[in-house]
Design a protein around this motif. Structure first.
Motif, PDB file in Angstrom:
ATOM      1  N   VAL A   1      14.570 -12.060   4.416  1.00 51.13           N
ATOM      2  CA  VAL A   1      15.777 -12.867   3.924  1.00 51.13           C
ATOM      3  C   VAL A   1      17.208 -12.380   4.583  1.00 51.13           C
ATOM      4  O   VAL A   1      17.276 -11.219   4.929  1.00 51.13           O
ATOM      5  CB  VAL A   1      15.766 -12.709   2.373  1.00 51.13           C
ATOM      6  N   VAL A   2      17.712 -13.523   5.155  1.00 48.51           N
ATOM      7  CA  VAL A   2      19.028 -13.048   5.823  1.00 48.51           C
ATOM      8  C   VAL A   2      20.176 -13.925   5.149  1.00 48.51           C
ATOM      9  O   VAL A   2      20.143 -15.117   5.157  1.00 48.51           O
ATOM     10  CB  VAL A   2      19.007 -13.341   7.509  1.00 48.51           C
ATOM     11  N   GLY A   3      21.003 -13.324   4.411  1.00 49.24           N
ATOM     12  CA  GLY A   3      21.988 -14.134   3.611  1.00 49.24           C
ATOM     13  C   GLY A   3      21.059 -14.721   2.762  1.00 49.24           C
ATOM     14  O   GLY A   3      20.298 -14.508   2.078  1.00 49.24           O
ATOM     15  N   GLY A   4      21.379 -16.245   2.675  1.00 47.48           N
ATOM     16  CA  GLY A   4      20.451 -16.939   1.700  1.00 47.48           C
ATOM     17  C   GLY A   4      19.340 -17.670   2.443  1.00 47.48           C
ATOM     18  O   GLY A   4      18.661 -18.466   1.984  1.00 47.48           O
TER      19      GLY A   4
ATOM     20  N   GLY B   1      17.853   2.153  12.393  1.00 48.34           N
ATOM     21  CA  GLY B   1      17.426   1.819  10.976  1.00 48.34           C
ATOM     22  C   GLY B   1      17.342   0.234  10.634  1.00 48.34           C
ATOM     23  O   GLY B   1      17.267   0.158   9.422  1.00 48.34           O
ATOM     24  N   MET B   2      17.199  -0.468  11.873  1.00 52.44           N
ATOM     25  CA  MET B   2      16.965  -1.772  11.539  1.00 52.44           C
ATOM     26  C   MET B   2      15.697  -2.229  11.845  1.00 52.44           C
ATOM     27  O   MET B   2      15.163  -1.721  12.715  1.00 52.44           O
ATOM     28  CB  MET B   2      18.155  -2.741  12.216  1.00 52.44           C
TER      29      MET B   2
ATOM     30  N   ILE C   1      23.360 -12.881  11.592  1.00 54.11           N
ATOM     31  CA  ILE C   1      22.413 -11.983  11.879  1.00 54.11           C
ATOM     32  C   ILE C   1      22.978 -10.672  11.736  1.00 54.11           C
ATOM     33  O   ILE C   1      23.736 -10.300  12.522  1.00 54.11           O
ATOM     34  CB  ILE C   1      21.785 -12.270  13.245  1.00 54.11           C
ATOM     35  N   PRO C   2      22.369  -9.641  10.841  1.00 55.42           N
ATOM     36  CA  PRO C   2      22.937  -8.305  10.730  1.00 55.42           C
ATOM     37  C   PRO C   2      23.104  -7.636  12.108  1.00 55.42           C
ATOM     38  O   PRO C   2      23.899  -6.839  12.185  1.00 55.42           O
ATOM     39  CB  PRO C   2      22.110  -7.502  10.016  1.00 55.42           C
ATOM     40  N   GLN C   3      22.134  -7.690  13.108  1.00 53.91           N
ATOM     41  CA  GLN C   3      22.176  -6.894  14.344  1.00 53.91           C
ATOM     42  C   GLN C   3      21.796  -7.852  15.457  1.00 53.91           C
ATOM     43  O   GLN C   3      20.604  -8.197  15.264  1.00 53.91           O
ATOM     44  CB  GLN C   3      21.075  -5.833  14.250  1.00 53.91           C
ATOM     45  N   VAL C   4      22.696  -8.019  16.242  1.00 49.28           N
ATOM     46  CA  VAL C   4      22.531  -9.043  17.153  1.00 49.28           C
ATOM     47  C   VAL C   4      21.688  -8.521  18.445  1.00 49.28           C
ATOM     48  O   VAL C   4      22.397  -7.595  18.929  1.00 49.28           O
ATOM     49  CB  VAL C   4      23.682  -9.719  17.460  1.00 49.28           C
TER      50      VAL C   4
ATOM     51  N   VAL D   1      26.487  -6.438  13.110  1.00 46.58           N
ATOM     52  CA  VAL D   1      27.671  -7.552  12.538  1.00 46.58           C
ATOM     53  C   VAL D   1      27.640  -6.794  11.260  1.00 46.58           C
ATOM     54  O   VAL D   1      26.892  -7.214  10.395  1.00 46.58           O
ATOM     55  CB  VAL D   1      27.371  -8.789  12.656  1.00 46.58           C
ATOM     56  N   THR D   2      28.666  -5.894  10.760  1.00 44.36           N
ATOM     57  CA  THR D   2      28.825  -5.359   9.282  1.00 44.36           C
ATOM     58  C   THR D   2      29.384  -6.612   8.676  1.00 44.36           C
ATOM     59  O   THR D   2      30.118  -7.387   9.220  1.00 44.36           O
ATOM     60  CB  THR D   2      29.511  -4.162   9.540  1.00 44.36           C
TER      61      THR D   2
END
Lengths: 411, 622
Positions: A13-16, A29-30, B111-114, B425-426
């Protein structure tokens, strides 16, 4: 995060938004996922759940049939990538070493020769050591003895010139021993690996009879240059034509895509000697790059070394303040050879006072030898010649084309 | 046409160049160069790489049918990264920020990490053989209720000079790629959405403008048809036409399929070598070719020559496929005898391959390898005609028809760009990205707040000088004057072939912020230093190298004192009959003539005074 294995199908789940993807690895850590469109994205591992763990896919591999009428070449690999394969599922790029893999990746190779492969090491070339050079020399010697028409050594490019120089001194070879690598990774369609490999194979079945490096001659895919192992140097961090012959013209060229090999006069030719191996090296040697104001403590740290090559300034100088430390080293039995940071041109310590002082202290002028070649030569000479006076004289002799007696115009 | 009945489904991909200072993965500038300024050339061969499954991507394989040599032009504004001779620099943060801003405007989730990927492209337009691209955000919304699936940040490809020659100035310019879901159901809707997204992109003020800086790819299918991707629609006005023509093409291909099925048509997989038949042919191509080969398409007669789109036949499709092997095209019996070939030759050909009148024979000519390869391609495409519409990537031709480029690429052509670190992308970074006013909202506001006419407000809001306009208004310059100058006057001056950049630059040579010259001049008008009629002249002087200060002064000094009186007298004298007729009523019209003559350099009141004096003198003399 360790709950996921590479290849797992996961939901995230990314955002919504909900995304599905293949788990690749963890980074900073990702969790890195590959989504359906092929893109990788980094997401928080806590946001992912496992959907299923598919059975690992077996690569489809067909054996390549080699033409028995062609001569046999041996490919000894040390870690340089001559061929690679991409796993698009995970994005991993793996190096390929066995003959079938290489022939599949570079189809033109099969028209030149048959191949047998020998994987000696899988290391980055900056992690090479003199003892690996020795192992490499023995392996190549065995391949020559075993009847190979020529030997190709795949090698990382960073220290390829050192290894090529080392094998030049350790081996008497009647067949071509060709070092090859690539400057741009083998996974890219533009990689220089294909042309370099085809050209090196063409040289390896040809008339050359010495150790050489075969790499791109220009930035275009027009021809490879053949460089003498003792006169070649990596002169650019990234360009395809990084390798240059210094102080002599290249031994020849291989045109591409015709693969026509042209050798210069003065090149050692096939069959001119019997194979022989002289694989002793003295590892206690060093190479010192002089800089203004350098502390004598740095030279003192070489106490106990059997040999030191100095890359001096200009004609072959160090500051006057270093001369007592050099004299001390020599008096204690270290053989000190002077080369130049200029790389091009000849050392002459008879012009200026500091030079004359260096000669008086017992420094050997390294003529027009490249500093790295001089180091390798010093290791070999000290490893094979116990008499220090003879060793000193050998440093002044041209053993494997490492120095020229005349500095030619235009080079 | 009833698109709903046909089951039209379309989606678009918009590629827009960003106007960043530097390229996406190197520090080169992002401006294009005339080809003749290139300072070097080099060439490369590209080669498809093998995947883990021993497969080569089908699109890549197609390009590999010929070992092609690609030549590249270098410039003093390109570097070793474009040459694929140096690892890439880190992802350009300016470009990522613009991309995130667009994502935010479209209501997307970042996306949290591109991660930057390598996408295989071996048509020569990328020196490396791959295009670097990164998925930045997902799931946005469109006004029609449809969805934006993704926004990606990519590097622009090299520009084709001709054939296999490419120019590296364009390679690496940051590009955003917006992909919509297949949510459009009529040609007009596709055009509307494309226009909307174009407006959103321009609202950032950070995108390049002009032909070629934005390109649309359209994905189209109809019921029983297939997904076809049409690349490179540059002209927004053509996008609906492209959709119409593709629907027509798919429909006609389906109709051809039906008739082929009814006829029991088939494709012979064994080509015939018919070189000897044409050794004395009137067709120079066939006569000269080392090898001529024929493929029999049983039951295809008449259909190969049938038009499926303006200027395109099934034969054109066969020809596109064959050309991938390096042949110039094909001949087919639906259009023969022609091209120097005789009726007898055609009959002999039919006899040689055992084909009847209901069959179509396709001829290819080239060297042995080319001819054999081309036959296989013709067979492949002809068999696809029996199945209907093939999935393809096509390119737009002039007018809106399309030709075949390559199969649709598989997803199996992406792997990580290991030389570029991922970028996190924080949420702070995402929150800090400001929302930008959309241009349509801006136009409305200009009209409301500044009293601009609706059309002018829209023109101003969509103009590349919109930021200058807003600044002018902030400086207290009359909005209508600012708008007229920035829209009409600048256009007029640039039409004269003058470079207006010195007028609009907001930084000096050292990069320090300055008030642009055009605004300095408008401020001069506001302070009544020059009349507004003088604006074009002052601006031209600035372009020629004068400062705004000295340009305004020069205009002022051209018409002063006695000169002004002499001028007024001359104007009155030259128009004496008019003056006699109107009396002092001639003052108004003559003011216009006077102001034009002094090019606004003198205050209107003074001109009026002098002119009035000259008029009464003249009338008094009478």
């Amino acid at each position: 995060m360790s709950e996921f294995l590479s290849g797992d199908l996961v939901r995230c789940v990314v955002g919504g938004s909900e995304l599905k993807g293949t788990y690749i690895t963890s980074r900073d850590g990702m969790a890195v996922l590959k989504v359906d469109s092929g893109y990788n994205i980094g997401v928080f591992p806590g946001d992912c759940t496992l959907i299923e763990r598919p059975a690992p896919m077996k690569p489809a591999r067909e054996e390549v049939i080699q033409d028995p009428s062609l001569p046999v070449l041996s490919i000894v690999s040390t870690g340089g990538t001559i061929a690679s394969r991409i796993d698009y599922r995970t994005g991993a790029v793996t190096s390929q070493f066995d003959a079938s893999d290489i022939l599949r990746a570079i189809p033109g190779m099969s028209a030149i020769a048959r191949y047998r492969t020998r994987k000696l090491y899988t290391i980055l070339s900056e992690n090479m050591t003199p003892s690996i050079w020795q192992e490499l020399a023995r392996a190549v010697y065995e391949e020559i003895q075993g009847g190979a028409r020529g030997v190709i050594v795949t090698h990382g490019t960073d220290t390829m010139a050192y290894s090529a120089a080392a094998l030049s001194f350790m081996l008497e070879t009647p067949v071509p021993v060709v070092f090859v690598g690539s400057q741009r990774s083998a996974d890219r369609p533009s990689s220089d690996n294909v042309m370099n490999a085809l050209c090196s194979a063409s040289v390896a079945v040809g008339d050359l009879g010495e150790v050489a490096v075969v790499m791109h001659g220009t930035t275009s895919d027009d021809r490879c240059a053949i460089h003498r192992g003792t006169r070649v140097r990596k002169m650019h961090t990234s360009r395809r034509d990084a390798f240059q012959s210094i102080g002599i013209p290249p031994l020849g060229y291989v045109d591409y895509p015709s693969l026509k090999v042209t050798l210069s006069p003065g090149t050692a030719v096939r069959g001119a000697c019997e194979p022989a191996l002289h694989d002793r090296l003295e590892p206690a040697c060093g190479l010192l790059y002089f800089s203004p104001g350098m502390s004598p403590d740095i030279l003192n740290a070489y106490a106990g070394f059997k040999g030191v090559v100095i890359a001096g300034s200009g004609l072959g100088h160090v500051s006057t303040s270093l001369i007592p430390a050099i004299r001390e080293l020599i008096d204690q039995g270290t053989l000190v050879v002077m080369t130049s940071q200029c790389l091009n041109g000849r050392v002459c310590d008879r012009v200026y006072d500091t030079g004359r002082d260096l000669i008086r202290a017992g420094v050997v002028e390294g003529e027009d030898m490249l500093p790295e070649t001089a180091l390798v030569k010093l290791m070999w000479v000290l490893g094979n010649e116990p008499d220090s006076e003879k060793a000193r004289r050998m440093m002044h002799e041209n053993l494997k084309g490492e120095y020229t007696r005349r500095s030619l115009h235009g080079l | 046409m009833d698109y709903k009945r046909l089951g039209l489904v379309a989606g678009i991909e918009i590629h827009q160049q960003l106007n960043t200072r530097e390229k996406l993965f190197c520090r080169c500038p992002t401006h294009l160069r005339p080809f003749e300024e290139h300072n070097g050339e080099f060439f490369r061969y590209l080669r498809a790489t093998e995947s883990e499954l021993g497969e080569i991507d089908r699109a890549a394989r197609e390009e590999m049918k010929n070992l092609r040599k690609f030549l590249y032009y270098t410039y003093d504004s390109t570097c070793l990264v474009e040459n694929d001779e140096e690892p890439p620099a880190p992802l350009n943060p300016e470009a990522l920020t613009v991309c995130l801003q667009i994502a935010k405007m479209c209501g997307m989730t970042p996306i949290p990490q591109v991660h930057t990927m390598r996408k295989l492209v071996i048509d020569g337009s990328n020196t490396s053989g791959f295009q670097r691209t990164a998925l930045v955000a997902v799931n946005g919304t469109l006004p029609n209720g449809g969805a934006i699936e993704t926004i990606c940040l990519e590097e622009e490809a090299a520009q084709r000079v001709k054939g296999d020659v490419f120019s590296l100035d364009r390679l690496g310019i940051p590009l955003v790629e917006i992909t919509t879901s297949p949510c459009m159901h009529s040609p007009e809707e596709v055009q509307e959405i494309a226009e909307y997204l174009g407006m959103v992109l321009r609202s950032t003020g950070k995108v390049k403008r002009g032909l070629g800086t934005i390109r649309q790819d359209v994905n189209i299918s109809i019921r029983e048809g297939a997904r076809v991707e049409i690349k490179g629609v540059q002209d927004l006005d053509l996008i609906a036409e492209v959709v119409r023509r593709e629907v027509q093409r798919q429909e006609r291909l389906l109709s051809i399929r039906q008739r082929l099925t009814e006829r029991g048509a088939s494709v012979s997989r064994t080509p015939h070598d018919v070189t000897a038949l044409f050794s004395h042919s009137g067709s120079k191509i066939l006569k000269k070719a080392p090898r001529v080969m024929a493929v029999t398409l049983a039951g295809f007669a008449g259909l190969v020559g049938e038009e499926i789109q303006n200027g395109r036949r099934l034969g054109s499709e066969l020809s596109d496929y064959a050309k991938k092997c390096g042949v110039g095209g094909i001949f087919h019996t639906d259009e023969l005898p022609a091209y120097g070939m005789t009726e007898d030759e055609v009959s002999a050909l039919r006899a040689e391959v055992g084909a009847g009148e209901a069959d179509c024979i396709v001829l290819v000519a080239g060297d042995m390898h080319q001819a054999e390869c081309a036959c296989q391609q013709v067979i492949l495409r002809a068999e696809l005609a029996l199945k209907g519409v093939p999935e393809e990537t096509r390119k737009m031709l002039e007018g809106g028809s399309t030709s075949y480029m390559r199969p649709l690429p598989g997803a199996a052509r992406m792997y990580p760009e290991t030389d570029v670190f991922p970028v996190t992308v924080t949420s702070e970074c995402w929150e800090a990205i400001p929302r930008v006013e959309l241009l349509n909202a801006k136009a409305e506001r200009f009209s409301r707040e500044h009293g601009l006419d609706t059309a002018v407000a829209r023109q101003m809001a969509y103009s590349e000088h919109v930021l200058l306009f807003e600044r002018a208004v902030d400086l207290g310059i009359a909005p209508t004057l600012a708008a007229r100058t920035l829209i009409a006057t600048l256009k007029e001056i640039s039409r004269e072939g003058l470079d207006i950049n010195p007028l609009v630059a907001d930084h000096d040579h050292c990069g320090n912020p300055i008030i642009p010259e055009v605004l300095q001049v408008l401020l001069g008008v506001k302070k009544a230093r020059v009349g507004k009629e003088a604006i074009p002249d002052v601006l031209r002087r600035i372009i020629r190298g004068e400062s705004s200060e000295s340009a305004m002064q020069s205009v002022e000094s051209t018409a002063e004192g006695a000169d002004l009186e002499a001028l007024a007298k001359r104007i009155v004298r030259e128009r004496m009959s008019f003056v006699k007729e109107k009396g002092m009523g001639a003052l108004g019209p003559l003011m216009g003539v006077m102001m034009k003559e002094v090019r606004g350099a003198v205050d209107g009141r003074k001109v009026s005074q002098v002119l009035k004096a000259a008029l009464s003198d003249a009338l008094g003399e009478k």
